[in-house]
Structures are given as structure tokens and as C-alpha cells.
Scaffold this motif. Sequence first.
Motif, PDB file in Angstrom:
ATOM      1  N   PHE A   1       0.737  -1.328   0.092  1.00 46.49           N
ATOM      2  CA  PHE A   1      -0.153   0.007   0.017  1.00 46.49           C
ATOM      3  C   PHE A   1       0.871   1.250  -0.012  1.00 46.49           C
ATOM      4  O   PHE A   1       1.942   1.442   0.683  1.00 46.49           O
ATOM      5  N   GLU A   2       0.518   2.113  -0.719  1.00 45.50           N
ATOM      6  CA  GLU A   2       1.421   3.487  -1.078  1.00 45.50           C
ATOM      7  C   GLU A   2       1.013   4.487  -0.100  1.00 45.50           C
ATOM      8  O   GLU A   2       2.061   5.240   0.250  1.00 45.50           O
ATOM      9  N   ARG A   3      -0.211   4.725   0.664  1.00 44.97           N
ATOM     10  CA  ARG A   3      -0.447   5.730   1.422  1.00 44.97           C
ATOM     11  C   ARG A   3      -1.044   4.941   2.627  1.00 44.97           C
ATOM     12  O   ARG A   3      -2.100   4.249   2.558  1.00 44.97           O
ATOM     13  N   PHE A   4      -0.649   5.229   3.791  1.00 45.63           N
ATOM     14  CA  PHE A   4      -1.144   5.074   5.002  1.00 45.63           C
ATOM     15  C   PHE A   4      -0.377   5.788   6.074  1.00 45.63           C
ATOM     16  O   PHE A   4       0.580   6.722   5.782  1.00 45.63           O
ATOM     17  N   ASP A   5      -1.017   5.926   7.124  1.00 41.11           N
ATOM     18  CA  ASP A   5      -0.655   6.563   8.466  1.00 41.11           C
ATOM     19  C   ASP A   5      -0.724   5.948   9.553  1.00 41.11           C
ATOM     20  O   ASP A   5      -1.629   5.036   9.768  1.00 41.11           O
ATOM     21  N   ALA A   6       0.410   6.200  10.523  1.00 37.20           N
ATOM     22  CA  ALA A   6      -0.010   5.338  11.773  1.00 37.20           C
ATOM     23  C   ALA A   6       0.446   6.314  13.048  1.00 37.20           C
ATOM     24  O   ALA A   6       1.539   7.299  12.644  1.00 37.20           O
ATOM     25  N   VAL A   7      -0.002   6.275  14.072  1.00 36.66           N
ATOM     26  CA  VAL A   7       0.177   7.194  15.331  1.00 36.66           C
ATOM     27  C   VAL A   7       0.815   5.885  16.546  1.00 36.66           C
ATOM     28  O   VAL A   7      -0.431   5.291  16.784  1.00 36.66           O
ATOM     29  N   LEU A   8       1.518   6.168  17.004  1.00 34.95           N
ATOM     30  CA  LEU A   8       1.893   5.302  18.220  1.00 34.95           C
ATOM     31  C   LEU A   8       2.279   6.080  19.501  1.00 34.95           C
ATOM     32  O   LEU A   8       2.743   7.125  19.490  1.00 34.95           O
ATOM     33  N   THR A   9       1.381   5.690  20.614  1.00 34.79           N
ATOM     34  CA  THR A   9       1.127   6.674  21.664  1.00 34.79           C
ATOM     35  C   THR A   9       1.927   5.560  22.778  1.00 34.79           C
ATOM     36  O   THR A   9       1.452   4.747  22.987  1.00 34.79           O
ATOM     37  N   VAL A  10       3.119   6.213  23.428  1.00 28.73           N
ATOM     38  CA  VAL A  10       3.708   5.453  24.463  1.00 28.73           C
ATOM     39  C   VAL A  10       3.821   6.139  25.680  1.00 28.73           C
ATOM     40  O   VAL A  10       4.156   7.116  26.077  1.00 28.73           O
TER      41      VAL A  10
ATOM     42  N   VAL B   1      -1.307   1.984  19.210  1.00 23.31           N
ATOM     43  CA  VAL B   1      -1.241   2.270  17.812  1.00 23.31           C
ATOM     44  C   VAL B   1      -2.333   2.401  17.088  1.00 23.31           C
ATOM     45  O   VAL B   1      -3.297   1.537  17.402  1.00 23.31           O
ATOM     46  N   ARG B   2      -2.675   3.347  16.236  1.00 25.08           N
ATOM     47  CA  ARG B   2      -3.828   3.474  15.409  1.00 25.08           C
ATOM     48  C   ARG B   2      -3.490   3.663  14.014  1.00 25.08           C
ATOM     49  O   ARG B   2      -2.345   4.726  13.798  1.00 25.08           O
ATOM     50  N   ALA B   3      -3.754   2.775  12.887  1.00 27.44           N
ATOM     51  CA  ALA B   3      -3.175   3.356  11.673  1.00 27.44           C
ATOM     52  C   ALA B   3      -4.355   3.234  10.957  1.00 27.44           C
ATOM     53  O   ALA B   3      -5.484   2.642  10.984  1.00 27.44           O
ATOM     54  N   THR B   4      -4.267   4.006   9.524  1.00 33.09           N
ATOM     55  CA  THR B   4      -5.329   4.015   8.594  1.00 33.09           C
ATOM     56  C   THR B   4      -4.604   3.985   7.372  1.00 33.09           C
ATOM     57  O   THR B   4      -3.404   4.018   7.087  1.00 33.09           O
ATOM     58  N   ILE B   5      -5.090   2.860   6.501  1.00 36.78           N
ATOM     59  CA  ILE B   5      -4.715   2.472   5.206  1.00 36.78           C
ATOM     60  C   ILE B   5      -5.653   2.932   3.881  1.00 36.78           C
ATOM     61  O   ILE B   5      -6.883   2.940   4.188  1.00 36.78           O
ATOM     62  N   GLU B   6      -5.235   3.791   2.996  1.00 40.45           N
ATOM     63  CA  GLU B   6      -5.926   4.029   2.002  1.00 40.45           C
ATOM     64  C   GLU B   6      -5.933   2.922   0.891  1.00 40.45           C
ATOM     65  O   GLU B   6      -5.231   2.565   0.305  1.00 40.45           O
ATOM     66  N   ALA B   7      -7.038   2.300   0.924  1.00 42.60           N
ATOM     67  CA  ALA B   7      -7.322   0.986   0.162  1.00 42.60           C
ATOM     68  C   ALA B   7      -6.986   1.297  -1.228  1.00 42.60           C
ATOM     69  O   ALA B   7      -6.506   0.273  -1.567  1.00 42.60           O
ATOM     70  N   ASP B   8      -7.296   2.212  -2.167  1.00 37.32           N
ATOM     71  CA  ASP B   8      -7.051   2.481  -3.523  1.00 37.32           C
ATOM     72  C   ASP B   8      -5.647   2.416  -3.914  1.00 37.32           C
ATOM     73  O   ASP B   8      -5.118   2.547  -4.948  1.00 37.32           O
TER      74      ASP B   8
END
Length: 181
Positions: A36-45, A54-61
Motif C-alpha cells: 500500500f502506497e498511502r498509510f498513516d500511523a500514530v503510536l502513543t507510548v 497504535v492507530r493506523a489508517t490505510i488508503e485502500a485504493d
Amino acid sequence: MSDQQLEPGTWRIDTVHSILGFSVRHMMVSRVRGRFERFDAVLTVPEDPLRSHVRATIEADSLNTDNEQRDNHVRSADFFDTATHPQWTFESTGIRTSGEDFLLDGELTVRGTTRPIELRLEFNGVTRDPYGMTRAGFHAETEISRSAFGVDIEMPMDGGGVVVADRIRIDIDAEFTREEG
């Protein structure tokens, strides 16, 4: 989480130095690989890294197998229906130790269906880059059933088996930077 501890705070994935890849058996004799070319994630420690989130989003297209015709078919309603379900999410629910590595539990939502998954997680350490940013690296992997997420296309082959297997292997190499301030 290791000899090198993650500092408490918010960490954001560096997508330029990370990859979200997958592979699936094709025609029962080979594997098709993609990413997948476009994704984002934030890790809170927090103070206790085993309570991290951790919360991640993935652009399916943004799916890319280096074959435009195949990619368009996989994006279609036959498979992932990315026009209706453009974004997938992962939300962690817990971290457990497993020898020197960890198990990351969470909920993955694909095509509007949410299922629990478990990722084998390897913590690769922490370093400071030449620009003063703190970086942490991880490798995670799992297998999921595409049919469990409503991707239940069946294309049987004459000699037995199916064109596209149900089990999908997911491999993630993630580099996070700690947000300062």
C-alpha cells in the motif's frame, strides 16, 4: 520493551522509510506480492511501553502489485470495493511479550468488517538521526483470511484449488519518529 526503551510520547510513522506489504498465493503455485502506497500511523507510548497504543489508517485504493489491470480488479467490488470502503483501519487493543518479541493485538477493519488480529511484533531499537530526531523501528507480520473480511470471491480452478488463496500474509516494516515538544 527491550534494552533500548521507547521514550514516552507520541510517535508518527515515517512513511518514506516504512512499507506495508502483503502476499497471497496465486493459482496455487506462486505468490503475488504488493504494498500500500498511502498509510498513516500514530503510536502513543506511556511510561510503561507495554501499555502503548497504535492507530493506523490505510488508503485502500493505494494498493499496488505493479500490474495496473490486476490492481484495478482487486480495487473493484469483486474484492475490496475501494470506492465504497476507501479507508481501512487498525486499532491496537494490547501488547504481550513473546520471548524476545511481542504480540500486538488489535482490530482490523477492511471493507467495513472489523475482526481481531494478532501481529507478531519485533522491536528493532531506537536511534537518533543526524538531524536530532529520535527514531524507532519495528517489524510486524500476520496472516488474515480475506473471506473473514467479506472478500469472498471464489474462482475455482479446473484441476482443484483456487486462483486467489484465502490466506493473505501481511508484512510491515515501520519506522516512527518521536514528536518533540
